[in-house]
Design an enzyme around this catalytic site. Structure first.
Site, mmCIF file in Angstrom:
data_model
loop_
_atom_site.group_PDB
_atom_site.id
_atom_site.type_symbol
_atom_site.label_atom_id
_atom_site.label_comp_id
_atom_site.label_asym_id
_atom_site.label_seq_id
_atom_site.Cartn_x
_atom_site.Cartn_y
_atom_site.Cartn_z
ATOM 1 N N CYS A 92 5.043 10.572 -19.946
ATOM 2 C CA CYS A 92 3.714 9.991 -20.132
ATOM 3 C C CYS A 92 3.017 10.590 -21.346
ATOM 4 O O CYS A 92 2.314 9.887 -22.071
ATOM 5 C CB CYS A 92 2.858 10.212 -18.892
ATOM 6 S SG CYS A 92 3.302 9.175 -17.502
ATOM 7 N N GLY A 118 5.516 13.897 -16.061
ATOM 8 C CA GLY A 118 4.410 14.080 -16.981
ATOM 9 C C GLY A 118 4.787 14.105 -18.446
ATOM 10 O O GLY A 118 4.021 13.678 -19.292
ATOM 11 N N PHE A 132 2.190 6.031 -15.609
ATOM 12 C CA PHE A 132 2.641 7.129 -14.762
ATOM 13 C C PHE A 132 4.134 7.309 -14.956
ATOM 14 O O PHE A 132 4.829 6.413 -15.428
ATOM 15 C CB PHE A 132 2.301 6.880 -13.286
ATOM 16 C CG PHE A 132 2.905 5.634 -12.719
ATOM 17 C CD1 PHE A 132 4.082 5.698 -11.995
ATOM 18 C CD2 PHE A 132 2.296 4.400 -12.905
ATOM 19 C CE1 PHE A 132 4.649 4.546 -11.472
ATOM 20 C CE2 PHE A 132 2.850 3.249 -12.373
ATOM 21 C CZ PHE A 132 4.025 3.321 -11.656
ATOM 22 N N CYS A 133 4.606 8.512 -14.618
ATOM 23 C CA CYS A 133 6.026 8.820 -14.774
ATOM 24 C C CYS A 133 6.417 9.840 -13.706
ATOM 25 O O CYS A 133 5.648 10.115 -12.800
ATOM 26 C CB CYS A 133 6.314 9.316 -16.182
ATOM 27 S SG CYS A 133 5.430 10.811 -16.626
ATOM 28 N N THR A 134 7.585 10.404 -13.844
ATOM 29 C CA THR A 134 8.090 11.315 -12.823
ATOM 30 C C THR A 134 7.523 12.725 -12.954
ATOM 31 O O THR A 134 7.144 13.334 -11.974
ATOM 32 C CB THR A 134 9.630 11.376 -12.870
ATOM 33 O OG1 THR A 134 10.115 10.043 -12.804
ATOM 34 C CG2 THR A 134 10.181 12.156 -11.706
#
Length: 109
Positions: free
Chosen positions: A67, A64, A60-62
């Protein structure tokens, strides 16, 4: 479903955000690659992840984009199962972006 995925003992959960973002909170059990920038991702993967010992990756990331790039890198380097959270993980919580996530657990580190 994200919650079922991250409970799977065969899944390695990776927080692909930068170090200062991870410090604001992350999912329980998530691996922090301790990167300052995304440019450090390839070196982290080469030193710490292996398709044989880490057969399933959930990340997961902030927003997208990170990722997308991280999963593309993993797939090019022999990883077969790379799942991404379809939501935005931010310091003020996790904002759902189109999936039925019921029990997102964000913890302070």
């Amino acid at each position: 479903d994200w919650n079922a995925l991250i409970r799977d003992p065969d899944v390695t959960v990776v927080d692909t955000r930068n170090d200062y973002e991870v410090q604001m909170g992350t999912f329980r059990g998530a691996v922090d690659p301790e990167t300052e920038t995304f440019g450090e991702w390839p070196e982290y993967v080469q030193k710490n992840l292996n398709p044989e010992t880490h057969p399933k990756i959930a990340m997961f990331c902030t927003g997208g984009i990170r990722c997308e790039k991280a999963s593309a890198y993993l797939l090019r380097h022999g990883f077969r199962e790379c799942e991404r959270l379809r939501a935005v993980a931010r310091g003020d919580g996790v904002r759902e972006t189109g999936v039925g996530l019921e029990e997102l657990q964000k913890i302070k580190v």
